[in-house]
Design a protein around this motif. Structure first.
Motif, PDB file in Angstrom:
ATOM      1  N   ARG A 204      -2.864   6.610  -9.975  1.00 12.11           N
ATOM      2  CA  ARG A 204      -3.299   5.288  -9.116  1.00 12.11           C
ATOM      3  C   ARG A 204      -4.705   5.628  -8.300  1.00 12.11           C
ATOM      4  N   PRO A 206      -7.144   3.518  -5.137  1.00 15.26           N
ATOM      5  CA  PRO A 206      -6.961   3.041  -3.906  1.00 15.26           C
ATOM      6  C   PRO A 206      -6.602   1.611  -3.759  1.00 15.26           C
ATOM      7  N   GLY A 207      -5.728   1.224  -3.073  1.00 15.93           N
ATOM      8  CA  GLY A 207      -5.347  -0.376  -2.806  1.00 15.93           C
ATOM      9  C   GLY A 207      -4.128  -0.533  -2.230  1.00 15.93           C
ATOM     10  N   PRO A 208      -3.927  -1.672  -1.279  1.00 19.24           N
ATOM     11  CA  PRO A 208      -2.709  -1.692  -0.733  1.00 19.24           C
ATOM     12  C   PRO A 208      -1.333  -2.169  -1.489  1.00 19.24           C
ATOM     13  N   TYR A 210       1.153  -2.948  -4.202  1.00 17.50           N
ATOM     14  CA  TYR A 210       0.929  -2.529  -5.619  1.00 17.50           C
ATOM     15  C   TYR A 210      -0.312  -3.082  -6.099  1.00 17.50           C
ATOM     16  N   GLU A 211      -1.249  -3.544  -5.500  1.00 16.04           N
ATOM     17  CA  GLU A 211      -2.428  -3.830  -6.013  1.00 16.04           C
ATOM     18  C   GLU A 211      -3.399  -2.859  -6.345  1.00 16.04           C
ATOM     19  N   TYR A 212      -3.013  -1.716  -6.219  1.00 14.27           N
ATOM     20  CA  TYR A 212      -4.014  -0.570  -6.690  1.00 14.27           C
ATOM     21  C   TYR A 212      -4.167  -0.667  -8.316  1.00 14.27           C
ATOM     22  N   PRO A 213      -5.401  -0.059  -8.441  1.00 14.84           N
ATOM     23  CA  PRO A 213      -5.843   0.010 -10.162  1.00 14.84           C
ATOM     24  C   PRO A 213      -5.192   1.255 -10.771  1.00 14.84           C
ATOM     25  N   ASP A 442     -14.220   8.362  -0.785  1.00 14.12           N
ATOM     26  CA  ASP A 442     -12.834   8.890  -1.087  1.00 14.12           C
ATOM     27  C   ASP A 442     -12.977  10.141  -1.932  1.00 14.12           C
TER      28      ASP A 442
END
Ligand code: SER
Length: 888
Positions: A204, A206-208, A210-213, A442
């Motif tokens: 996965r 980055p993203g908050p 479960y909105e990560y790609p 990142d």
């Protein structure tokens, strides 16, 4: 079943199934995206991602884990703890779901070798569309005991970029007395999750939430499972919650005894006791892994846990120090598995933090009382958020304690404001951390580069010049590949082989240059954004640098030598402080820069200057002995046996590098270290230590200079001393301190006399000013502008003197001066004037409009400082009008 036995059976089960038993890694995460290890799989992350080859295809471990996201639930539910041990089995591209599910089932249900669960009381959950796992479970369980759940429950990631995948969880039904029917979907207190089987197959981004790609499929399909040891013990020992199991209960009982309460008597007190037991254990485990309490990062996590535990004890009524006794009970239960808890440094750090906290508490309570009084006198029943934040942030006063004490005082707290300030601070800290990463990005962006270029070979221990091939040119912000770079460009360069040392272990990176056909580039920094990949930050000086060309990589020799001298000196400083202060004075951090070092070490108290001098002498004496410095590679276990100093909390792989200063039989200093060093101690020339100061509770810092830098520093000091000597007319440097003392004493005396004289001069004008008094409706008014530069104190003295001389009369005196852009002024009135209804405070207010606002006072005497001396005549006129108007 005792916790040790649960643990033993777990490891034995998987060892028999061909898994390599791996010891727990330190809680201090090697992974730059995590502060602390928060799952059993964290040390294995590079194997899942394919960054490093795994030591075996199957592994099993019982990993120490800290999780603070659920900290609000700790003590309140039966199943949340900030520290726990996660038993896990791992497959790196070997077996997948078809292996993991039956392996777990067998251990849970086997009576003689496993945990003997009644199969009828076990449930399983799978991810919504995971038919494969569902079908595998159907071979074991009836359909009504398998539930499909969504992402929140059955999809696992580390919470940060990294491996992830759907999971399947196994639950134990504690029985209807614990809650409603309906499986885990209905009630997770009754149905207790015991084991999480994660099918690691994606990476996965980055993203908050479960909105990560999802970035890609992992190179292989892997297994990562986690079974909470303490949770298992709760079930198998038949106790209510995980604070009551064999390895927690003694701490809980001791906390109760120290506070003079009984566990089980009062639900609110029980929650506090459980928090104390939980947090003390977590705190002790963190300290044993090398974390010290500080105000940021993992040090802050530790500080918060310890302070919450200690304030819990305070709230329960304990008034004496308790930390060492609580630590002792943690050691009794955890020490057999984690002997690092026994290190004396652990006790000294924890005791130091308790001492610091106790003084915080005293000071914090005083500030808190003032805040309460002011809030109440302001007619409010809500303590403002900024106040609570300042107590927390500046004075280390725990927010929970502020809330509780405020409630006791009948006040609420503006929590929204407090949270806003906390968020603001957190964001600032995060931005600060991001700044420090290479190219501000990142680091996961560098992973594809590692895949393309392969692991960089480092040859810089043996050589400083190397022919090598440029395998990638990178944009430093995005890590995107570049075909070429020209003069003035700044970019990342990856080489197949490099002699350049990348910054690590406190040692600054090498600098130097790359020489390529038709040009050169300066190397200005070297970093390892992901394990195995060395990236050189370069600025092209001339020519065109192309991917794929052969370059001559040349390390700047003098910088390397100066950094190496500093690093060797740091080992000597470390050793010498332990000689002087005892073995607890271990390293907490260091910086090795050209000719200069910084060394942080554990010490509960300040180190006297005389000790620092002894240490300095010891080091210089060792330099003269001209000891050899050498390095060798060995196993972790052998290094420990040989007594190498390993920085607590650093995780080293199995093969470790050991640096000796002195001969191998009895080296003066021996440390695990990946840095570069000189060949013989005499090459350091000289070491001087500059200063000793505090960095955090229990951590001290010294700075030092090495080699020519040390010499230059001493030479400069000598020049300065000579200058001072000639200024005070001393012929020998020994005379300087006495001469300077003389001068300072005489200066003070002269200043005192001068002050007296100045006051006399000011007062000398008093008689004339009294004579100048004008009568305003029966009130004597004196308005006086004192000479420029008269200070506020003298203005006041003069005003009071004039008022005194006016004695029984009804009189108003105002004195002002123009001083440093300010207008200090005093309005003083006699008692007779007050009787006529005049007020100094109100009269003074009449000045503000003309000389600028600022001031206050009482009815008989008021003072202030305006900013516009030009307005004084108008101000005096206004005052006169006010006297006329106010007086009766
Ligand atoms: N990584 C998973 C967890 O922490 C399983 O080990 O729950």
């Amino acid at each position: 079943m005792k916790t040790v036995e649960i643990r033993r059976r777990f490891l034995a089960h998987f060892e028999a199934l061909g898994h390599l038993v791996v010891p727990s890694a330190s809680l201090v995460s090697e992974d730059p995206t995590l502060l602390l290890v928060n799952a059993g799989m964290v040390p294995f992350k590079p194997y899942f991602l394919g960054d490093l080859p795994p030591p075996a295809k199957r592994a099993t471990s019982v990993q120490k884990v800290v999780r603070t996201v659920d900290i609000e639930n700790v003590g309140k539910t039966s199943r949340h703890a900030s520290f726990f041990q996660m038993c896990g089995n791992f497959s790196f591209g070997d077996y997948f779901k078809e292996g993991a599910i039956p392996m777990a089932w067998d251990l849970l249900t086997s009576v003689d070798k496993g945990y003997g669960f009644d199969p009828e009381r076990l449930w399983a959950t799978v991810y919504l569309d995971d038919d494969e796992a569902y079908d595998l479970w159907r071979q074991i369980l009836p359909a009504e005991r398998i539930q499909r759940r969504g992402k929140e429950d059955n999809y696992w990631s580390m919470g940060v970029p990294g491996p992830c995948g759907p999971c399947s969880e196994i639950y134990f039904d504690r029985g209807p007395e614990h809650g409603a029917d309906g499986g885990p979907e209905a009630d997770e207190e009754r149905y207790l999750e015991v084991w999480n089987l994660v099918f690691m197959q994606y990476e996965r981004g980055p993203g908050p939430g479960y909105e990560y790609p999802i970035l890609r499929d992992l190179p292989a399909k892997n297994i990562d499972t986690g079974l909470g040891l303490e949770r298992m013990a709760t079930i198998l020992q038949g106790v209510e919650n995980l604070y009551e199991i064999d390895i927690s209960r003694p701490v809980l009982d001791l906390a109760a005894a120290l506070a003079g309460v009984r566990y089980g008597a009062d639900p609110a007190a029980d929650v506090s006791l459980r928090i104390v037991a939980d947090h003390m254990r977590t705190g002790a485990m963190l300290v044993a892994d090398g974390v010290s309490p500080t105000n940021e990062g993992r040090g802050y996590v530790l500080r918060r846990l310890l302070r919450r535990a200690l304030s819990g004890m305070h709230k329960l009524g304990a008034r004496d120090p308790v930390a060492l006794e609580l630590l002792e009970s943690v050691r009794k239960v955890m020490g057999p598995i984690y002997p690092d808890l026994d290190a004396p440094i652990v006790a000294s750090i924890i005791a130091g933090e308790e001492e610091a906290f106790r003084s915080t508490l005293t000071r914090g309570l005083a500030l808190f009382d003032t805040a309460v009084a002011e809030t109440k006198s302001g007619g409010s029943s809500q303590l403002n958020g900024a106040r609570a934040f300042a107590l927390h942030d500046t004075y280390g006063f725990p927010y929970e304690l502020t809330v509780e004490l405020a409630a006791d005082a009948g006040l609420s707290i503006d929590e929204a404001e407090f949270k806003r300030l906390m968020d603001q601070q957190r964001r600032a800290a995060k931005a600060d951390r991001a700044e420090r990463r290479i190219g501000n990005r990142d680091v996961s962006a560098y992973r594809p580069v590692l895949e393309r270029s392969g692991t960089t070979v480092f040859t810089g221990y043996e050589e400083l010049v190397r022919e090598s091939t440029v395998t990638a040119l990178l944009d430093l912000d995005s890590a995107a590949l570049l075909p070429a770079a020209t003069e003035g460009d700044e970019l990342g360069v990856v080489l197949d082989i490099t002699p350049f040392y990348a910054e690590s272990g406190g040692q600054e990176s090498d600098h130097g240059r790359l020489v390529f056909p038709g040009g050169t580039a300066d190397v200005i920094d070297v970093q390892t954004p992901v394990a195995g990949l060395i990236v050189h930050r370069v600025r092209v000086r001339s020519g065109e640098l192309l991917a794929g060309v052969t370059v001559s990589a040349e390390v700047d020799r003098s910088r390397r030598a100066a950094v190496s001298r500093a690093h060797t000196a740091t080992h000597l400083v470390h050793r010498a402080f332990r000689v002087a202060l005892g073995e607890t004075a271990t390293q907490a951090g260091s910086l090795n820069a050209p000719g200069r070092l910084r060394f942080d070490f554990h010490s509960p108290t300040a180190v006297p200057a005389s000790v620092v001098r002894d240490v300095e002498e010891e080091i210089n004496e060792v330099l003269l002995r001209d000891l050899p410095v050498s390095a060798f590679i060995t196993t972790q276990a052998e290094a420990r046996r040989l007594g190498a100093m390993a920085l607590f909390g650093e995780k080293y792989g199995d093969a470790v590098r050991v640096v000796d200063i002195g001969d191998h039989e009895a080296p003066y200093a021996r440390e695990l270290c990946g840095g570069t060093h000189v060949a013989r101690s005499a090459q350091l020339g000289a070491v001087t230590l500059l200063s000793e100061s505090s960095v955090a509770a229990g951590t001290r810092r010294v700075e030092g200079l090495v080699g020519l830098d040390a010499f230059r520093h001493l030479a400069r000091e000598r020049v300065l001393l000579n200058q001072v000597a000639s200024a005070v007319k001393a012929t020998r440097s020994e005379e300087v301190p006495e001469r300077v003392n003389d001068v300072v004493t005489r200066l003070r005396e002269a200043e005192r006399q001068l002050e007296g004289l100045r006051a006399d001069v000011v007062l000398a004008s008093a008689a004339a000013l009294v004579d100048s008094a004008r009568d305003i409706n029966g009130v004597a008014l004196v308005t006086a502008q004192a000479p420029d530069a008269t200070g506020a104190k003298d203005v006041r003295t003069l005003a009071l003197d004039i008022r005194g001389r006016l004695g029984e009369r009804a009189a108003v005196v105002v004195v002002a001066a123009a001083t440093d852009g300010k207008v200090p002024h005093v309005v003083a009135i006699t008692p007779a004037a007050r009787e006529r209804g005049l007020s100094a405070r109100e009269l003074r207010g009449a000045l503000d409009a003309h000389i600028g606002p600022g001031g206050g006072g009482k009815d008989d005497l008021a003072q202030g400082a305006g900013s516009d001396a030009g307005g004084l005549p108008a101000a005096f006129a206004a005052l006169e009008a006010a006297v006329a108007g106010q007086g009766r």
